[in-house]
Scaffold this motif. Structure first.
Motif, PDB file in Angstrom:
ATOM      1  N   ALA A   1       0.282  -1.461  -0.237  1.00  0.00           N
ATOM      2  CA  ALA A   1       0.304   0.162   0.153  1.00  0.00           C
ATOM      3  C   ALA A   1       0.643   1.628   0.276  1.00  0.00           C
ATOM      4  O   ALA A   1       2.459   1.253   0.873  1.00  0.00           O
ATOM      5  CB  ALA A   1      -0.447  -0.198   1.112  1.00  0.00           C
ATOM      6  N   PRO A   2       0.630   2.635  -0.805  1.00  0.00           N
ATOM      7  CA  PRO A   2       1.273   3.125  -1.063  1.00  0.00           C
ATOM      8  C   PRO A   2       1.152   4.556   0.262  1.00  0.00           C
ATOM      9  O   PRO A   2       0.549   4.446   0.829  1.00  0.00           O
ATOM     10  CB  PRO A   2       1.091   4.187  -2.358  1.00  0.00           C
ATOM     11  CG  PRO A   2      -0.611   3.311  -2.428  1.00  0.00           C
ATOM     12  CD  PRO A   2      -0.841   2.295  -1.680  1.00  0.00           C
ATOM     13  N   GLU A   3       2.808   4.659   0.311  1.00  0.00           N
ATOM     14  CA  GLU A   3       2.689   6.089   1.816  1.00  0.00           C
ATOM     15  C   GLU A   3       2.118   6.893   0.994  1.00  0.00           C
ATOM     16  O   GLU A   3       2.443   7.863   0.040  1.00  0.00           O
ATOM     17  CB  GLU A   3       3.672   6.677   2.242  1.00  0.00           C
ATOM     18  CG  GLU A   3       3.880   7.258   3.452  1.00  0.00           C
ATOM     19  CD  GLU A   3       5.075   8.054   3.283  1.00  0.00           C
ATOM     20  OE1 GLU A   3       5.972   8.439   3.406  1.00  0.00           O
ATOM     21  OE2 GLU A   3       6.160   6.636   3.368  1.00  0.00           O
ATOM     22  N   PHE A   4       0.966   7.831   1.798  1.00  0.00           N
ATOM     23  CA  PHE A   4       0.554   9.510   0.675  1.00  0.00           C
ATOM     24  C   PHE A   4       0.946  10.521   1.631  1.00  0.00           C
ATOM     25  O   PHE A   4       1.466  10.608   2.520  1.00  0.00           O
ATOM     26  CB  PHE A   4      -0.710   8.911   1.210  1.00  0.00           C
ATOM     27  CG  PHE A   4      -1.671   8.220   0.567  1.00  0.00           C
ATOM     28  CD1 PHE A   4      -2.474   8.382  -0.995  1.00  0.00           C
ATOM     29  CD2 PHE A   4      -2.655   6.958   0.891  1.00  0.00           C
ATOM     30  CE1 PHE A   4      -3.201   7.560  -1.582  1.00  0.00           C
ATOM     31  CE2 PHE A   4      -2.650   5.873   0.204  1.00  0.00           C
ATOM     32  CZ  PHE A   4      -3.583   6.058  -1.404  1.00  0.00           C
ATOM     33  N   ARG A   5       1.080  10.880   0.575  1.00  0.00           N
ATOM     34  CA  ARG A   5       1.752  12.582   0.868  1.00  0.00           C
ATOM     35  C   ARG A   5       0.623  13.579  -0.271  1.00  0.00           C
ATOM     36  O   ARG A   5       0.946  13.531  -1.553  1.00  0.00           O
ATOM     37  CB  ARG A   5       3.296  13.063   0.430  1.00  0.00           C
ATOM     38  CG  ARG A   5       3.700  11.864   0.697  1.00  0.00           C
ATOM     39  CD  ARG A   5       6.357  12.295   1.136  1.00  0.00           C
ATOM     40  NE  ARG A   5       6.412  11.255   1.643  1.00  0.00           N
ATOM     41  CZ  ARG A   5       8.021  10.977   1.342  1.00  0.00           C
ATOM     42  NH1 ARG A   5       7.958  11.702   0.025  1.00  0.00           N
ATOM     43  NH2 ARG A   5       8.186  10.184   1.656  1.00  0.00           N
ATOM     44  N   PHE A   6       0.499  14.618   0.510  1.00  0.00           N
ATOM     45  CA  PHE A   6      -0.858  15.098  -0.024  1.00  0.00           C
ATOM     46  C   PHE A   6       0.002  16.547  -0.483  1.00  0.00           C
ATOM     47  O   PHE A   6       0.257  17.150   0.689  1.00  0.00           O
ATOM     48  CB  PHE A   6      -2.285  15.452   1.137  1.00  0.00           C
ATOM     49  CG  PHE A   6      -2.804  13.768   0.527  1.00  0.00           C
ATOM     50  CD1 PHE A   6      -3.702  13.995  -0.070  1.00  0.00           C
ATOM     51  CD2 PHE A   6      -2.245  13.164   2.481  1.00  0.00           C
ATOM     52  CE1 PHE A   6      -3.845  12.538  -0.526  1.00  0.00           C
ATOM     53  CE2 PHE A   6      -2.896  12.040   1.640  1.00  0.00           C
ATOM     54  CZ  PHE A   6      -4.523  11.630   1.135  1.00  0.00           C
ATOM     55  N   PHE A   7      -0.073  17.269  -1.543  1.00  0.00           N
ATOM     56  CA  PHE A   7       0.436  18.743  -1.394  1.00  0.00           C
ATOM     57  C   PHE A   7      -0.977  18.809  -2.378  1.00  0.00           C
ATOM     58  O   PHE A   7      -2.117  19.364  -2.981  1.00  0.00           O
ATOM     59  CB  PHE A   7       1.354  18.223  -2.426  1.00  0.00           C
ATOM     60  CG  PHE A   7       2.268  18.215  -2.133  1.00  0.00           C
ATOM     61  CD1 PHE A   7       2.784  18.197  -1.315  1.00  0.00           C
ATOM     62  CD2 PHE A   7       2.365  16.344  -2.660  1.00  0.00           C
ATOM     63  CE1 PHE A   7       4.746  17.660  -1.075  1.00  0.00           C
ATOM     64  CE2 PHE A   7       3.930  15.551  -2.115  1.00  0.00           C
ATOM     65  CZ  PHE A   7       4.529  17.062  -1.676  1.00  0.00           C
ATOM     66  N   VAL A   8      -1.042  20.508  -2.198  1.00  0.00           N
ATOM     67  CA  VAL A   8      -2.040  21.859  -3.218  1.00  0.00           C
ATOM     68  C   VAL A   8      -1.599  21.415  -4.199  1.00  0.00           C
ATOM     69  O   VAL A   8       0.062  22.322  -4.687  1.00  0.00           O
ATOM     70  CB  VAL A   8      -1.981  23.209  -2.511  1.00  0.00           C
ATOM     71  CG1 VAL A   8      -3.260  23.929  -3.052  1.00  0.00           C
ATOM     72  CG2 VAL A   8      -2.410  23.237  -0.920  1.00  0.00           C
ATOM     73  N   ASP A   9      -3.087  21.517  -5.193  1.00  0.00           N
ATOM     74  CA  ASP A   9      -2.486  21.682  -6.212  1.00  0.00           C
ATOM     75  C   ASP A   9      -2.740  23.304  -6.702  1.00  0.00           C
ATOM     76  O   ASP A   9      -3.104  23.583  -7.252  1.00  0.00           O
ATOM     77  CB  ASP A   9      -3.458  21.161  -7.419  1.00  0.00           C
ATOM     78  CG  ASP A   9      -3.309  20.647  -8.354  1.00  0.00           C
ATOM     79  OD1 ASP A   9      -2.397  20.660  -9.014  1.00  0.00           O
ATOM     80  OD2 ASP A   9      -4.594  21.177  -9.451  1.00  0.00           O
ATOM     81  N   GLU A  10      -1.610  23.097  -7.867  1.00  0.00           N
ATOM     82  CA  GLU A  10      -1.560  24.278  -8.103  1.00  0.00           C
ATOM     83  C   GLU A  10      -1.851  25.125  -9.484  1.00  0.00           C
ATOM     84  O   GLU A  10      -0.909  25.788  -9.989  1.00  0.00           O
ATOM     85  CB  GLU A  10      -0.289  25.057  -7.282  1.00  0.00           C
ATOM     86  CG  GLU A  10      -0.016  25.157  -6.081  1.00  0.00           C
ATOM     87  CD  GLU A  10       1.019  26.069  -5.492  1.00  0.00           C
ATOM     88  OE1 GLU A  10       2.433  26.046  -5.864  1.00  0.00           O
ATOM     89  OE2 GLU A  10       1.207  25.994  -3.757  1.00  0.00           O
ATOM     90  N   THR A  11      -1.695  24.154 -10.249  1.00  0.00           N
ATOM     91  CA  THR A  11      -2.001  23.849 -11.863  1.00  0.00           C
ATOM     92  C   THR A  11      -3.167  24.958 -12.116  1.00  0.00           C
ATOM     93  O   THR A  11      -2.113  25.472 -13.430  1.00  0.00           O
ATOM     94  CB  THR A  11      -2.154  22.155 -12.639  1.00  0.00           C
ATOM     95  OG1 THR A  11      -3.504  22.132 -11.524  1.00  0.00           O
ATOM     96  CG2 THR A  11      -1.142  21.463 -12.526  1.00  0.00           C
ATOM     97  N   PHE A  12      -4.663  25.478 -11.046  1.00  0.00           N
ATOM     98  CA  PHE A  12      -5.018  26.317 -12.095  1.00  0.00           C
ATOM     99  C   PHE A  12      -4.323  28.181 -12.153  1.00  0.00           C
ATOM    100  O   PHE A  12      -4.848  28.288 -13.183  1.00  0.00           O
ATOM    101  CB  PHE A  12      -6.515  25.690 -11.598  1.00  0.00           C
ATOM    102  CG  PHE A  12      -7.004  23.817 -11.368  1.00  0.00           C
ATOM    103  CD1 PHE A  12      -7.533  23.938 -13.097  1.00  0.00           C
ATOM    104  CD2 PHE A  12      -7.369  23.632 -11.090  1.00  0.00           C
ATOM    105  CE1 PHE A  12      -8.377  22.628 -12.741  1.00  0.00           C
ATOM    106  CE2 PHE A  12      -7.997  22.596 -10.426  1.00  0.00           C
ATOM    107  CZ  PHE A  12      -8.358  22.357 -12.482  1.00  0.00           C
ATOM    108  N   GLU A  13      -3.830  27.462 -10.695  1.00  0.00           N
ATOM    109  CA  GLU A  13      -3.715  28.937  -9.815  1.00  0.00           C
ATOM    110  C   GLU A  13      -2.376  29.690 -11.473  1.00  0.00           C
ATOM    111  O   GLU A  13      -1.808  30.682 -11.850  1.00  0.00           O
ATOM    112  CB  GLU A  13      -2.497  28.910  -8.672  1.00  0.00           C
ATOM    113  CG  GLU A  13      -1.908  30.792  -8.386  1.00  0.00           C
ATOM    114  CD  GLU A  13      -2.136  30.548  -7.082  1.00  0.00           C
ATOM    115  OE1 GLU A  13      -0.442  30.824  -6.628  1.00  0.00           O
ATOM    116  OE2 GLU A  13      -2.754  29.657  -6.246  1.00  0.00           O
ATOM    117  N   GLU A  14      -1.339  28.467 -11.727  1.00  0.00           N
ATOM    118  CA  GLU A  14      -0.302  28.894 -12.902  1.00  0.00           C
ATOM    119  C   GLU A  14      -0.819  28.803 -14.256  1.00  0.00           C
ATOM    120  O   GLU A  14      -0.611  29.754 -15.238  1.00  0.00           O
ATOM    121  CB  GLU A  14       0.697  27.456 -13.001  1.00  0.00           C
ATOM    122  CG  GLU A  14       1.500  27.796 -13.930  1.00  0.00           C
ATOM    123  CD  GLU A  14       2.600  28.551 -13.767  1.00  0.00           C
ATOM    124  OE1 GLU A  14       3.269  29.081 -14.667  1.00  0.00           O
ATOM    125  OE2 GLU A  14       3.269  29.239 -12.320  1.00  0.00           O
ATOM    126  N   ALA A  15      -2.202  28.202 -14.474  1.00  0.00           N
ATOM    127  CA  ALA A  15      -2.235  28.245 -15.643  1.00  0.00           C
ATOM    128  C   ALA A  15      -3.321  29.671 -15.907  1.00  0.00           C
ATOM    129  O   ALA A  15      -3.613  30.653 -17.007  1.00  0.00           O
ATOM    130  CB  ALA A  15      -4.190  27.795 -15.984  1.00  0.00           C
TER     131      ALA A  15
END
Length: 139
Positions: free
Chosen positions: A97-111
């Protein structure tokens, strides 16, 4: 034959597993199984999950609907990542089972930044100047 040292993108397996994990996370969040004050009433989307080559770490990029309180939500998800791992693991058929790491998705802001830049007066002026140069070369 000399091997090319250019970095390669993710493998098909990494992409496939990432998409499988993304769907499992989205379903878990939709059911509201993660209980935390920061998550109460929040609709969390999972635009992307990037797996490491060994498939042992899943970097999940999340964004709450409307983009409000994104940092707080990511902190809450990271606090509950062991619980999330336990809920997602049975849904995916992996050796580990993978270990999870969560991050804010900034692709919309970058776009949005790129779009604003392309619409700026300076870029528009440069494009118009280029169009004028092309006309003079056709003669």
């Amino acid at each position: 034959m000399k091997k090319d040292n250019r970095p390669t993108g993710p493998s098909q397996r990494m992409l496939r597993v990432g998409e499988l994990v993304r769907h499992a996370l989205a379903a878990l969040f939709a059911r509201g199984e993660v209980e935390d004050e920061a998550l109460r009433g929040a609709v969390v989307t999972v635009p992307e999950v990037r797996m490491t080559p060994d498939l042992k770490i899943a970097n999940a990029y999340v964004m709450p609907l409307g983009g409000t309180h994104a940092e707080e939500i990511v902190e809450a998800l990271n606090r509950h990542r062991k619980f999330i791992r336990g809920r997602v693991a049975p849904q995916i058929d992996l050796k580990y089972a993978p270990e999870f790491r969560f991050f804010v998705d900034e692709t919309f802001e970058e776009a949005g930044r790129i779009d604003a830049l392309l619409r700026s007066e300076r870029v528009r002026r440069d494009l118009e100047a280029d169009d004028g140069d092309d006309d003079s070369q056709e003669d």
